[in-house]
Design an enzyme around this catalytic site. Structure first.
Site, PDB file in Angstrom:
ATOM      1  N   SER A   1      -4.109  -3.655  -0.565  1.00 48.90           N
ATOM      2  CA  SER A   1      -3.391  -3.090   0.581  1.00 48.90           C
ATOM      3  C   SER A   1      -3.321  -1.574   0.457  1.00 48.90           C
ATOM      4  O   SER A   1      -3.610  -0.995  -0.592  1.00 48.90           O
ATOM      5  CB  SER A   1      -1.977  -3.670   0.650  1.00 48.90           C
ATOM      6  OG  SER A   1      -1.223  -3.252  -0.478  1.00 48.90           O
ATOM      7  N   HIS A   2      -2.901  -0.910   1.551  1.00 49.82           N
ATOM      8  CA  HIS A   2      -2.855   0.546   1.566  1.00 49.82           C
ATOM      9  C   HIS A   2      -1.947   1.094   0.471  1.00 49.82           C
ATOM     10  O   HIS A   2      -2.317   2.027  -0.250  1.00 49.82           O
ATOM     11  CB  HIS A   2      -2.357   1.044   2.925  1.00 49.82           C
ATOM     12  CG  HIS A   2      -3.288   0.725   4.050  1.00 49.82           C
ATOM     13  ND1 HIS A   2      -4.646   0.748   3.924  1.00 49.82           N
ATOM     14  CD2 HIS A   2      -3.041   0.368   5.347  1.00 49.82           C
ATOM     15  CE1 HIS A   2      -5.207   0.423   5.079  1.00 49.82           C
ATOM     16  NE2 HIS A   2      -4.255   0.177   5.958  1.00 49.82           N
ATOM     17  N   VAL A   3      -0.770   0.540   0.325  1.00 51.28           N
ATOM     18  CA  VAL A   3       0.157   1.077  -0.661  1.00 51.28           C
ATOM     19  C   VAL A   3      -0.372   0.858  -2.075  1.00 51.28           C
ATOM     20  O   VAL A   3      -0.156   1.698  -2.962  1.00 51.28           O
ATOM     21  CB  VAL A   3       1.564   0.446  -0.489  1.00 51.28           C
ATOM     22  CG1 VAL A   3       1.576  -1.023  -0.876  1.00 51.28           C
ATOM     23  CG2 VAL A   3       2.611   1.214  -1.275  1.00 51.28           C
TER      24      VAL A   3
END
Length: 1140
Positions: free
Chosen positions: A748-750
């Site tokens: 995921s982005h985070v």
């Protein structure tokens, strides 16, 4: 017939019948007794010997029930038509019955007359019809079948068919199955598969609206003072307001009424004040209100959840003379048992003038007091357990000061009379009580009191012997459980058996609620009430059972591997589905869990599948809880603080929490919490998942959600303990480590940004460990990942690490980017992509053309190049837009970014742009959205991509990296949407371990946005050695509940000059938008081949790994790849970038 004890030896069970007949096994746990129970409870079984250890002697007409297992033989004795029942349950029993004579039998005329009347009534009451002959045959057959005269009479009076549950007689000595009804026979052994299609109830779920009905709140506040006079006034007022809200379909107003009634039922409002009210008037008002609720439930399915919730707060009300009997019966009880003073007179005065639901609790407390041997501490314990203390007793208009002191010689009579009196009280006051609800379905009769009798007939078609048998099991188990808790503080209740029984009862009732059958409104209301309380009873049973004992102490979880408690989770989840309207997601969870249960014992990987299924159930429960909170809490806050209600602040604060805790979701959540470590151990998962393996030192700060602090700057290195991390947030400046119990994907982005910024990031699955970490608020700690384990230790104040943690966080990266200018073309094809006009996203895909194996496909590409947005702004048609945006940019903050996005989206397309874009797309073979509606959708998507330059997370990320936001330029990559069945993201170097010889990938259903965007749950994850790509290893199964799908159309992807920089991963900061709206579809993993079919799974995952390795070989460096698999099996790569 022989009476045997001791262990089973070689099938020598009975001399008359060989063990080979054990194929006719049935579950008769509801009639089984241990040998000790038989000896103690059956007079005809007691030995004539004085020796208490002597074997008991069975009666002549007994039926032996023998447990067929390698355990000691257990026998139950059936005397006449009824079984002696006990709390112990034994599965796998066979029944032999004695033969009976077929000679003449005496048939009482009274029974024939009653039977004839029943047949006549059920036949439509035809004039002149005589059913005496048929009636005599039916009664005679029942008596020959073993029913006694008394049993036949009772069944005729209560509406139970004569040909349902037979007694101890049969025509021969062969094993019989008629002792237990069909459904009851399956309890705890082998139930019929759940009909998932019948279980789904799409309408009627609670919405996530945050609205409140201000006008209704004001009306309620104005009416409250008058409603404190009595329940009659309150229920009549509620009924009038509810009918108005239902008529106008005002959900906010209906919610306000529920909150009002819930405050009342929770004793936060005045029930009765300076007003004498007759019980029959309260009963009539209640029955009128429940009729309104039932009619809405039947005819307005959109409100079913709210109608069920309101029903749980209101007494049922009673027909006939039940209300008046509250007054009359207590006088008879006092007179008959010489109880005319003290407590009994005080309670009588209260009952006479202002009876309330508290009287049900007081009566039950008196019965518990008697059952305990006149122990007053048990009386107080029952009261206090149900929210009544001494202050409450003194607060009544007719206060109660005394305790119910009885003599031993009074106990037996009071036990008898109060048991009957409790029926009367429950008939009026209880909206969620199993015993009284069962009485209203099966019918009951109370003798005359002051010339008034009560007789409630059974409901035809509903009051079946099968239902009766199941309810007997529930009632006996819960009664014994409650009494054991009161007297000993513990219980060995068979929780699984009770949950099975609750679910079976609800299935039996389910079809009667909305069908257009013969029930009138009142009968249907009784069925509904009965149906509703099962969820409450199930919740109470499960909640108490699990809170009083660890898993090892209850039968539901006796299996060491967790398989036993997993079956219990399935039962509780089925109960949640039965209790929930708008339950499609819950049913999907149940289907997946049923698939997991089938794997147990057959597949060593069952625990990994079960962990994913459990995660999805948890997400569903969390989502449901959030909806309840959003829907109810604002109204509770507004109404509770009104002047005439003035509800205590702590009661308002936990209002929604208490509502949710009263459902079966609460014990289900507890089961999952206890099952989690068992599954993690079985699947060898440990307590941690390390997403970014970096050692960090900082001061602990605790937050509920990462999103709420992503804009903050922490002045010193910080270890952030976050309750919720969805996956698309930014990591705040100053954070050196992030720990959560949430489950963001590794890709995921985070997660990507944590690795990019060298921030330690890990998920902790151990609730107790997380509590310890939260308790370290403010302390300086060192977080040290080691493989898939993490050590968190306090950093000594004198250490260099602690000293470093006290300093200011590191300065931003101070990256720079080159602002790109407009090249004169509004649109370019893939062959014209250069570093000057498009970003790396567009160039990388174009560079793969002709360099990959033939079975790897690429979508067609065109682009609106850098500078196009600025050129559009400079067009005279957008002069006002340009002026507005230029005025905003120098003063941009997080607070006004939304305004900047709205301004940017308002630009209009120059005609030249439309013409050039059509030419380029047509030349590339892409469909041109030329129709007006299609073009408006395309232009909205294009401007949305441009406007995402001012996304909050992008703005913050640029600030952290030291990038000048005004230098950021946005190209738009136009691709044809690939109709994805599965989407994947691959890192060709394992990001968690750093192993460059191992590929790591995640796969989701549908489009890849569920993987990289704000969609909770985990993707299917796997790894594969580059030397053996077609032998992938599944690391985790999927728990995401939705897949995204879109019709054949276009997608417009962001492609800025601020992404894929050395040392900085800007991917995912900006938006990609499809021409047509994406549709969320619930995912059914129970039938999905990538989960269920090992051969299909291996093939798909192996192909993804092989394609990724081929792309890495093209570029000669680790790659971050996105792609998809179509329904016909084609593999597409839609973008690739260097892995950071």
């Amino acid at each position: 017939m022989d009476y045997l004890t001791g262990p089973v030896e070689g099938g020598q069970l009975l001399r008359e019948k060989p063990a080979s007949l054990s194929g006719s096994l049935v579950s008769l746990e509801w009639i089984c007794l241990s040998l000790a129970d038989v000896a103690r409870d059956s007079p005809s079984c007691r030995s004539t010997s004085e020796d208490p250890s002597a074997s008991p002697r069975p009666p002549r007409d007994a039926v032996a029930v023998i447990q067929l297992s390698a355990a000691p033989v257990m026998m139950a004795v059936v005397e006449g038509p009824r079984a002696l029942r006990g709390s112990s349950g034994f599965r796998g029993c066979a029944v032999w019955r004695r033969q009976v004579s077929s000679g003449p039998i005496d048939v009482p005329e009274e029974l024939v007359s009653i039977m004839a009347f029943v047949i006549w009534e059920n036949s439509g009451k035809p004039d002149g019809a005589d059913y005496s002959a048929e009636a005599k045959v039916r009664v005679e057959n029942a008596l020959r079948g073993g029913l006694s005269v008394a049993e036949v009479k009772k069944r005729l009076q209560t509406g139970i068919p004569l040909d349902g549950v037979a007694s101890s007689a049969a025509l021969d000595g062969s094993p019989q199955e008629a002792v237990a009804p069909k459904k009851a026979r399956q309890l705890g052994v082998q139930r019929q598969p759940v009909d998932m299609d019948r279980l789904v109830e799409r309408d009627g779920g609670i919405s996530d609206s945050r609205g409140t009905s201000d006008w209704m709140l004001d009306v309620i506040d104005g009416q409250e003072k008058g409603c404190t006079r009595s329940f009659m006034h309150r229920y009549n007022t509620v009924n009038d307001l509810l009918q108005g809200a239902l008529g106008s379909n005002e959900e906010d107003a209906i919610v306000a009424i529920f909150v009002w009634l819930r405050f009342c039922a929770s004793r936060h409002l005045v029930w009765n004040q300076n007003y004498n009210i007759k019980p029959r008037e309260i009963s009539a008002a209640q029955e009128k209100l429940t009729s309104t609720l039932m009619e809405s439930y039947r005819t307005q399915p959109q409100w079913r959840t709210l109608m069920r919730m309101i029903m749980s707060t209101v007494g049922r009300g009673a027909p006939g003379n039940a209300g008046q009997r509250i007054r009359d019966e207590i006088l008879d009880i006092q007179s008959a048992n010489d109880c005319k003073g003290g407590f009994w007179e005080e309670w009588h005065q209260k009952l006479h003038n202002n009876t309330s639901p508290d009287d049900v609790v007081i009566c039950q407390a008196c019965l518990d007091y008697i059952d305990s041997g006149l122990d007053l501490s048990v009386w107080w314990k029952t009261l206090e357990t149900n929210g009544i203390d001494k202050q409450r007793l003194l607060s009544y208009d007719r206060s109660i000061h005394s305790e119910p002191n009885l003599r031993q010689d009074q106990a037996k009579g009071m036990k008898r009379d109060l048991t009957e009196y409790l029926k009367t009280l429950k008939a009026v006051h209880c909206g969620a009580d199993l015993d009284s609800a069962a009485n209203y379905v099966f019918g009951y009769k109370q003798d005359q009191c002051k010339g008034k009798a009560v007789e409630v007939s059974s409901i035809p078609g509903v009051a079946s012997p099968e239902l009766r048998a199941v309810l007997d099991m529930i009632q006996e188990a819960t009664a014994a459980h409650r009494m054991n808790l009161l007297t000993t503080g513990s219980s060995d209740m068979d929780l699984q058996g009770v949950l099975e029984a609750v679910n079976e009862a609800r299935w039996m009732l389910r079809g009667h609620l909305t069908s257009g059958d013969v029930f009138d409104g009142r009968l249907k209301g009784r069925v509904l009430t009965f149906h509703l309380i099962d969820s409450d009873v199930g919740a109470q049973v499960a909640f108490v059972g699990l809170s009083e004992a660890p898993f090892s102490a209850v039968s539901i979880s006796s299996h060491r591997s967790g398989q036993g408690c997993a079956a219990g989770v399935g039962l509780a989840l089925e109960g949640v589905c039965l209790s929930t309207s708008g339950n499609e997601e819950e049913v999907m969870c149940l289907k997946e869990w049923q698939a997991v249960l089938k794997m147990m014992g057959n597949d060593p990987g069952w625990a990994l599948r079960a962990k994913a299924g459990m995660d999805r159930i948890r997400l569903s429960l969390a989502s449901s809880s959030d909806r309840y909170n959003q829907r109810l809490q604002p109204t509770a806050q507004s109404l509770g603080t009104k002047g005439n209600l003035n509800v205590p602040g702590d009661a308002i604060a936990i209002f929604t929490e208490e509502v949710v805790r009263g459902t079966l979701a609460a014990p289900l959540s507890m089961m999952l919490n206890r099952l989690d470590p068992v599954l993690r151990e079985a699947a060898d998962l440990g307590s941690w998942q390390v997403i970014s393996p970096t050692t960090a030192v900082g001061h602990v700060e605790v937050v509920d959600e990462l999103a709420t602090v992503q804009n903050d700057r922490y002045p010193r290195p910080t270890v952030l303990i976050a309750g919720r991390v969805v996956g698309e947030e930014e990591i705040p400046e100053g954070v050196v480590a992030l720990i959560t119990m949430d489950m963001p994907d590794v890709l995921s982005h985070v997660s990507v940004r944590a690795r990019n910024e060298q921030v330690c990031f890990a998920t902790c699955f151990d609730q107790s460990l997380m509590e310890q970490l939260r308790a370290m608020q403010g302390q300086c700690v060192e977080v040290s990942p080691n493989g898939q384990d993490v050590r968190v230790t306090e950093a000594a104040a004198s250490s260099s690490a602690a000293a470093a943690a006290s300093e200011a966080p590191a300065a931003p990266l101070d990256l720079s980017i080159t602002r790109r200018e407009f090249g004169g073309a509004y649109a370019v094809g893939a062959s014209s992509f250069t570093e000057e006009n498009v970003g790396a996203k567009s160039r990388n895909v174009a560079e793969l053309v002709g360099r990959l194996p033939e079975d790897i496909y690429l979508p067609t590409c065109t682009a609106l190049p850098f500078g196009t947005f600025e050129a559009v702004l400079d067009d005279p048609i957008n002069a006002v837009v340009k002026s507005n945006l230029d005025g905003l940019v120098p003063y941009l903050t997080v607070d006004n970014l939304a305004i900047a996005r709205a301004v940017a989206k308002s630009v209009q397309p120059p005609r030249a742009l439309m013409k050039e874009l059509q030419q380029v797309m047509t030349a590339a073979g892409q469909p041109w959205p030329g129709q007006r509606e299609a073009w408006m959708k395309a232009w909205t998507a294009i401007t949305g991509v441009w406007a995402s330059k001012w996304n909050e997370r992008a703005f913050i990320s640029c600030r952290k990296a030291g990038i000048n936001h005004t230098d950021l330029c946005m190209a738009v990559l136009c691709q044809q949407v690939v109709p994805a069945e599965y989407a994947f993201v691959v890192h060709t170097t394992n990001p968690s371990t750093g192993n460059d010889q191992e590929i790591y990938a995640e796969v989701v259903k549908g489009l890849g946005e569920t993987l990289v965007g704000n969609y909770p749950g985990r993707a299917l994850s796997f790894s594969a050695l580059k030397s053996d790509v077609y032998n992938p290893k599944v690391l985790g199964f999927p728990s995401k509940n939705v897949g995204l799908y879109v019709p054949d159309s276009l997608i417009f992807r962001s492609d800025s000059n601020g992404e894929d920089l050395e040392g900085y991963a800007g991917a995912g900061l900006y938006d990609s938008i499809t021409l047509e709206a994406q549709k969320e579809v619930l995912v059914d993993y129970s039938t999905d081949p990538i989960v269920q079919d090992p051969v299909f799974q291996r093939d798909i995952l192996g192909r993804i790994a092989a394609a990724s390795l081929a792309i890495e070989n093209v570029y000669g460096s680790p790659q971050d790849i996105e792609g998809c698999i179509t329904r016909d099996g084609k593999l597409y790569v839609v973008q690739t970038r260097p892995q950071v």
